[in-house]
Design an enzyme around this catalytic site. Structure first.
Site, mmCIF file in Angstrom:
data_model
loop_
_atom_site.group_PDB
_atom_site.id
_atom_site.type_symbol
_atom_site.label_atom_id
_atom_site.label_comp_id
_atom_site.label_asym_id
_atom_site.label_seq_id
_atom_site.Cartn_x
_atom_site.Cartn_y
_atom_site.Cartn_z
ATOM 1 N N HIS A 120 11.773 1.539 3.932
ATOM 2 C CA HIS A 120 11.062 2.026 2.677
ATOM 3 C C HIS A 120 11.782 3.118 2.362
ATOM 4 O O HIS A 120 12.100 4.077 3.239
ATOM 5 C CB HIS A 120 9.551 2.716 2.941
ATOM 6 C CG HIS A 120 8.731 1.558 3.648
ATOM 7 N ND1 HIS A 120 7.930 0.544 2.914
ATOM 8 C CD2 HIS A 120 8.272 1.522 4.951
ATOM 9 C CE1 HIS A 120 7.371 -0.226 3.632
ATOM 10 N NE2 HIS A 120 7.331 0.578 5.046
ATOM 11 N N ASN A 173 0.769 -1.292 -0.222
ATOM 12 C CA ASN A 173 -0.275 0.007 0.067
ATOM 13 C C ASN A 173 0.827 1.279 -0.146
ATOM 14 O O ASN A 173 0.412 2.129 -0.550
ATOM 15 C CB ASN A 173 -0.997 -0.127 1.165
ATOM 16 C CG ASN A 173 -2.224 -1.052 0.796
ATOM 17 O OD1 ASN A 173 -2.605 -0.952 -0.026
ATOM 18 N ND2 ASN A 173 -2.497 -1.841 2.023
#
Length: 266
Positions: free
Chosen positions: A219, A189
């Site tokens: 990330h 997501n």
């Protein structure tokens, strides 16, 4: 002032979020929307001050905000109906927005009701800077995600490498954000959030790694534009009961609720 909230779903994120909200005098989770098959088990986990419901029609008129915490399928099943009733909707399952038909459905509902959709950043930081530049000021955006092998179990990564015996990083995916969001709906997501803030699903490059050396979901976003360049990394531990989900996702969701409730928030 206390803001009344309804949650869609009661998985790991919603359960962690409910604990945070219960000690906040400005917020109240008034209702939780789940499928009929999960109604009894959900009610058994919460106090009687929070009502478990099984349809959008059962949402109380005085709900101030609805937050989706249940995955792509729930957003497709309930999102447009929530917006059509005039409730602002926060979305954690941003990967579902890679489906153009769903986006069109949500846009149609907001056009009629004037309700708003808020994409919650979730497990990644720096989205405010990326969205401030927008696509017109960017030439490239690359997202790289690294998670422990166990976090990729039950995904297409199973056929790329042996996740149980991995001893070094393995690239399990390389492609566009749209392809990543559709192939890894429970894990990627954050990919969709980066795409929506920057160049879009088809022009955002994604690389995903199963890495036995990492202990936290990591990330990294690298973006280049005419007058700017970004390179930022976010690292977060996972929720205790769900190794696929960053603990920062729940914290980000809580911040989204506080922005609705507090007169002065950052």
């Amino acid at each position: 002032m206390t803001v009344s909230v309804a949650l869609i779903g009661f998985g790991a994120i919603a359960q962690d979020l409910l604990i945070k909200v219960q000690s906040d005098p400005h917020l109240r989770v008034k209702q939780i929307l789940v499928r009929a098959t999960a109604c009894d088990s959900t009610q058994a986990k919460i106090d009687l001050q929070t009502e478990v419901i099984t349809s959008v029609d059962a949402l109380d008129d005085d709900i101030d905000f609805v937050l989706e915490c249940a995955g792509h399928g729930a957003l497709k099943d309930y999102g447009a109906a929530v917006l059509a009733r005039g409730f602002d909707l926060g979305i954690l399952s941003a990967g579902a927005l890679s489906d153009d038909a769903l986006v069109a459905e949500l846009n149609s509902a907001t056009a009629q009701s004037k309700a708003k959709v808020i994409v919650v950043p979730g497990a990644i930081g720096g989205i405010d800077a990326l969205s401030a530049v927008e696509s017109g000021g960017l030439t490239s955006v690359c997202y790289t995600g690294r998670k422990a092998p166990i976090s990729w179990k039950g995904t297409p990564a199973d056929v790329v490498c042996d996740l149980d015996t991995l001893t070094e990083p393995c690239e399990i995916f390389s492609g566009t954000a749209r392809e990543a969001a559709q192939a890894f709906p429970k894990n990627a997501n954050v990919v969709a959030t980066v795409a929506l803030a920057g160049l879009g699903f088809d022009d955002t490059t994604v690389r995903l790694f199963a890495d036995p050396a990492v202990t936290r979901n990591t990330h990294r976003v690298q973006a280049v534009g005419d007058n700017v360049s970004f390179d930022f990394e976010t690292s977060s531990g996972t929720l205790p009961h769900n190794p696929r989900t960053s603990a920062l996702t729940s914290q980000s969701a809580y911040r989204a609720l506080k922005l609705r409730a507090y007169p002065f928030s950052t």
